[in-house]
Scaffold this motif. Structure first.
Motif, PDB file in Angstrom:
ATOM      1  N   VAL A 164      -5.221  -2.077  11.266  1.00 16.54           N
ATOM      2  CA  VAL A 164      -6.574  -2.757  11.454  1.00 16.54           C
ATOM      3  C   VAL A 164      -6.206  -3.841  12.816  1.00 16.54           C
ATOM      4  O   VAL A 164      -7.281  -3.616  13.709  1.00 16.54           O
ATOM      5  N   THR A 165      -5.326  -4.537  12.997  1.00 15.63           N
ATOM      6  CA  THR A 165      -5.211  -5.393  13.988  1.00 15.63           C
ATOM      7  C   THR A 165      -5.087  -4.329  15.304  1.00 15.63           C
ATOM      8  O   THR A 165      -5.582  -4.933  16.254  1.00 15.63           O
ATOM      9  N   GLY A 166      -4.306  -3.475  15.352  1.00 17.67           N
ATOM     10  CA  GLY A 166      -4.052  -2.663  16.404  1.00 17.67           C
ATOM     11  C   GLY A 166      -5.489  -2.043  16.813  1.00 17.67           C
ATOM     12  O   GLY A 166      -5.851  -1.783  18.007  1.00 17.67           O
ATOM     13  N   ALA A 167      -6.245  -1.536  15.836  1.00 15.37           N
ATOM     14  CA  ALA A 167      -7.378  -1.011  16.075  1.00 15.37           C
ATOM     15  C   ALA A 167      -8.468  -1.755  16.800  1.00 15.37           C
ATOM     16  O   ALA A 167      -9.285  -1.565  17.573  1.00 15.37           O
ATOM     17  N   GLY A 168      -8.338  -3.138  16.265  1.00 16.36           N
ATOM     18  CA  GLY A 168      -9.228  -4.179  16.848  1.00 16.36           C
ATOM     19  C   GLY A 168      -8.809  -4.502  18.060  1.00 16.36           C
ATOM     20  O   GLY A 168      -9.872  -4.791  18.994  1.00 16.36           O
TER      21      GLY A 168
END
Length: 286
Positions: free
Chosen positions: A161-165
């Motif tokens: 999720v952090t990478g996608a954000g």
């Protein structure tokens, strides 16, 4: 396990009985006939052995008798007292005192054996207990493994999720830069000297005497503005269009700009070409 507790008790009992009998015969043999001393020693050992046998019988039946226990400890105390008295009257008192505790030690060992018998479990019960303990250990290990797996899964999800954000933020930043550059290009083109000439060359044959002005489009979300007081009217003639433009322009103080007037004009349901609408604006504004 039964032999581990009963064998020491039997051995201690045999040693203490032999020692008691020998001490009684040696000690009393000088004062009374040895046969009498032998009878006294056998009496002490016999009474002790009889009460011990009765206690064991009651224990095998799951019963207990306090008087029998008291009598058994009394015989043990008598045997110990005989050994202590003999030690005190003998020249080697220290050596005899060192073994005078054997009768009481034998009684204590039988007490320990009785306690073990009252708390002993069958092999089947012990196997069940081991199975329950093993099952509890297995459940605990499975629970720990599940918690570790859940933690690893949650960590992976948060990382994704952090990478996608971060990727979305980078795309938005790049898009904002692109839009900013495009807007700057539009503003440069609008403010350039050649823009007016180009528009004039295109619009002059259509609308003589009207100087075109290029307004930048609205960048970002905009809400349509409704003007309930203005009803849709026919805008076929220039006079009607001028009256309508004037009403919309002066509906607020200070008068609206061309962009605001145009937005309200079209939001009210009126229709007119951009060239006619701009020409009407020029006429009423003049």
């Amino acid at each position: 396990m039964n032999a581990k507790t009963v064998l020491p008790a039997v051995a201690m009992t045999a040693v203490s009985m032999v020692l008691t009998l020998a001490v009684v015969v040696m000690w009393l043999g000088t004062a009374v006939p040895w046969m009498v001393a032998l009878v006294v020693g056998l009496g002490i050992d016999g009474g002790w052995l009889a009460t011990l046998a009765y206690e064991r019988r009651l224990a095998a039946q799951g019963d207990h008798s306090t008087p029998v226990t008291v009598v058994g400890w009394a015989f043990g105390a008598v045997a110990t007292g005989v050994l202590v008295a003999h030690a005190l009257t003998n020249s080697s008192s220290a050596a005899w005192l060192a073994v005078s505790w054997l009768p009481l030690a034998a009684k204590a060992l039988w007490l320990v054996h009785g306690l073990w018998e009252r708390t002993a479990l069958t092999p089947r019960a012990l196997e069940s207990i081991r199975g329950i303990q093993q099952e509890a250990r297995d459940d605990a290990a499975v629970a720990r493994a599940r918690l570790r797996a859940d933690a690893a899964t949650e960590e992976t999800r948060l990382t994704a999720v952090t990478g996608a954000g971060a990727r979305v933020a980078r795309v938005q930043a790049a898009t904002a830069v692109t839009l900013s550059k495009a807007w700057s290009t539009l503003e440069t083109a609008r403010a350039g000297e050649e823009t007016g000439k180009a528009l004039t060359s295109v619009t002059t044959p259509v609308t003589p005497g009207v100087t075109p002005r290029w307004e930048l489009p609205v960048w970002g979300p905009s809400e349509p503005v409704r003007v309930p007081a203005l009803e849709a009217v026919a805008t076929d003639s220039d006079d009607a269009l001028d009256v309508l433009v004037e009403e919309i322009r002066t509906s607020r103080t200070p008068p609206l700009s061309y962009r605001e007037m145009s937005a309200r004009f079209r939001a009210a349901g009126h229709s007119a070409s951009e060239v006619r609408l701009r020409a009407a604006w020029k006429r009423v504004a003049a």
